[in-house]
Motif scaffolding. Structure first.
Motif, PDB file in Angstrom:
ATOM      1  N   ASN A 237       0.809  -1.217   0.000  1.00 29.79           N
ATOM      2  CA  ASN A 237       0.000   0.000   0.000  1.00 29.79           C
ATOM      3  C   ASN A 237       0.840   1.263   0.000  1.00 29.79           C
ATOM      4  O   ASN A 237       0.355   2.327  -0.413  1.00 29.79           O
ATOM      5  N   ARG A 279      -5.270  -4.005  -5.555  1.00 26.94           N
ATOM      6  CA  ARG A 279      -5.105  -2.694  -4.897  1.00 26.94           C
ATOM      7  C   ARG A 279      -4.877  -1.585  -5.924  1.00 26.94           C
ATOM      8  O   ARG A 279      -5.413  -0.483  -5.783  1.00 26.94           O
ATOM      9  N   ARG A 280      -4.112  -1.857  -6.968  1.00 26.37           N
ATOM     10  CA  ARG A 280      -3.911  -0.849  -8.007  1.00 26.37           C
ATOM     11  C   ARG A 280      -5.210  -0.570  -8.759  1.00 26.37           C
ATOM     12  O   ARG A 280      -5.527   0.582  -9.080  1.00 26.37           O
ATOM     13  N   GLU A 282      -8.214  -0.875  -7.513  1.00 29.39           N
ATOM     14  CA  GLU A 282      -9.070  -0.126  -6.600  1.00 29.39           C
ATOM     15  C   GLU A 282      -8.715   1.354  -6.595  1.00 29.39           C
ATOM     16  O   GLU A 282      -9.598   2.225  -6.625  1.00 29.39           O
ATOM     17  N   GLU A 283      -7.432   1.673  -6.542  1.00 30.51           N
ATOM     18  CA  GLU A 283      -7.016   3.070  -6.567  1.00 30.51           C
ATOM     19  C   GLU A 283      -7.383   3.722  -7.901  1.00 30.51           C
ATOM     20  O   GLU A 283      -7.782   4.891  -7.949  1.00 30.51           O
ATOM     21  N   TRP A 304      -0.494   3.816 -12.392  1.00 25.08           N
ATOM     22  CA  TRP A 304      -0.635   2.678 -11.500  1.00 25.08           C
ATOM     23  C   TRP A 304       0.113   1.453 -12.022  1.00 25.08           C
ATOM     24  O   TRP A 304      -0.154   0.322 -11.604  1.00 25.08           O
ATOM     25  N   THR A 360      -6.185  12.117  -6.935  1.00 29.93           N
ATOM     26  CA  THR A 360      -5.659  10.767  -7.050  1.00 29.93           C
ATOM     27  C   THR A 360      -4.369  10.654  -6.260  1.00 29.93           C
ATOM     28  O   THR A 360      -3.442  11.423  -6.494  1.00 29.93           O
ATOM     29  N   PRO A 361      -4.275   9.741  -5.282  1.00 28.95           N
ATOM     30  CA  PRO A 361      -3.055   9.632  -4.468  1.00 28.95           C
ATOM     31  C   PRO A 361      -1.821   9.476  -5.328  1.00 28.95           C
ATOM     32  O   PRO A 361      -1.753   8.644  -6.221  1.00 28.95           O
TER      33      PRO A 361
END
Length: 371
Positions: A237, A279-280, A282-283, A304, A360-361
């Motif tokens: 993460n 996880r990628r 999802e982001e 990503w 976007t983080p």
């Protein structure tokens, strides 16, 4: 002052107790300057957790004193989280008391603990830990805005490995990542654990503490798999945009073999690669739903770390049942309907979907570019 004195589960052998003190509640007429409302909490803490690390405040603390502390006890093991907006200190209580191994893990701020005749006072800064055997009471003091985790561990288990040494190092070491990941999981789940589950959690924590002492992880100990998996997920993460993120990188950072890492994930019904990919995705999905700004789907795929936009397109549709463009369009339409009903501004209907850089983080601000 707010004290939470409830047991997590009285029948499972674990006890959880917490304390929050702030503002006017700090002003008190008790002789020792402690809040009158804290008497019941401090009594419960001493009865269930022990008094070796009981939280108190400096007599000079002002009305603005603020501290939060949460402790969990599993038989002879205690895990204590402390966050002090204000400076905090513990009282030094004279011996006798039982031998202990104590670990101080400092995440932020600094923590000064009194030393022995051989060693003077020691100050730990954020990002450091110390583990030692002790057969005496001691006290500690912190600076404001210190966040720390304390472990009280049985000497009988760890003293043979530790001897008179002091284990000192970085909280980012592989062994410390595993230990803290497990401790955090225990804090979150102890209320749902059976008596056998609490005992297993205690045993795993002691095995991980041994790993810190020895500087290596016992990769044949099956109880440590969940902690290894969680530590790996924590690393994932933090490195989702890193092109080097892989099972090999994770195994290297956690000081285990790739096979050991894969075995830990397999026990939970996952693979390392599938977790990274999910996880990628999802982001990326969250970025597609962002209401403001723009970033093309191909830029999003690159950010990503998907091989190309086609690979991202296929993976996203397989995972969510919609292509990125379809998902973005349906999300935008739903948002527009909501804005229309509430009188908000129209969110736009451009056929070329773009995603907000600022929401976007990990994405930096910048100009627009076509897909």
């Amino acid at each position: 002052m707010n004290g939470d004195l409830a047991e997590a589960d009285g029948a499972n052998g674990a006890f959880s107790v917490g304390l929050t003190i702030s503002g006017a509640a700090r002003r008190s007429t008790l002789p020792d300057g402690a809040p009158r409302e804290a008497e019941a909490f401090l009594h419960a803490w001493e009865e269930e957790i022990g008094d070796s690390c009981q939280p108190t405040s400096s007599p000079a603390a002002s009305a603005e004193f603020q501290v939060k502390s949460r402790a969990l006890k599993m038989r002879d093991v205690a895990i204590i989280n402390v966050h002090g907006v204000s400076a905090v200190r513990s009282e030094s209580v004279p011996p006798p008391f039982e031998e202990q191994v104590r670990m101080f893990v400092i995440w932020r701020g600094s923590w000064t603990r009194d030393g022995t005749r051989d060693r003077g006072d020691q100050t730990l800064s954020g990002g450091q830990f110390i583990l030692e055997h002790s057969d005496r009471k001691s006290h500690f003091e912190t600076v404001p805005h210190t966040t720390a985790k304390l472990f009280v561990l049985p000497a009988a288990t760890l003293k043979p490995l530790l001897g008179n040494r002091i284990a000192f190092g970085s909280v980012d070491s592989a062994e410390m990542r595993l230990l803290t990941a497990h401790a955090n999981m225990v804090h979150k789940t102890v209320g749902d654990l059976s008596t056998a589950g609490v005992e297993a959690a205690r045993g795993s924590l002691l095995e991980l503490a041994k790993a810190v002492v020895m500087g290596r992880f016992d990769d044949v100990e099956p109880r440590l798999g969940p902690a290894l998996t969680q530590a790996a997920k924590d690393l994932v993460n933090r490195h989702l945009t890193n092109p080097e993120l892989s099972r090999t990188m994770l195994a290297r950072e956690l000081n285990v073999s790739v096979r050991t890492l894969q075995r830990a994930f397999a026990a939970a019904g996952e693979t390392v690669a599938s977790y990274i990919r999910s996880r990628r995705l999802e982001e990326a999905r969250l970025a597609l739903a962002a209401p403001y700004g723009q970033l093309s789907v191909s830029e999003l795929a690159a950010h990503w770390q998907f091989a190309d936009s086609s690979h991202f397109f296929r993976a996203f549709k397989k995972h969510y049942g919609q292509s990125p463009t379809e998902y973005a369009r349906s999300t935008r339409a739903a948002r527009n309907r909501t804005d229309f009903r509430t009188g908000g501004a129209d969110a736009g209907t451009s056929d070329t979907h773009r995603v907000d850089r600022t929401s976007t983080p990990g994405l930096s601000r910048g100009g627009l570019s076509e897909a």
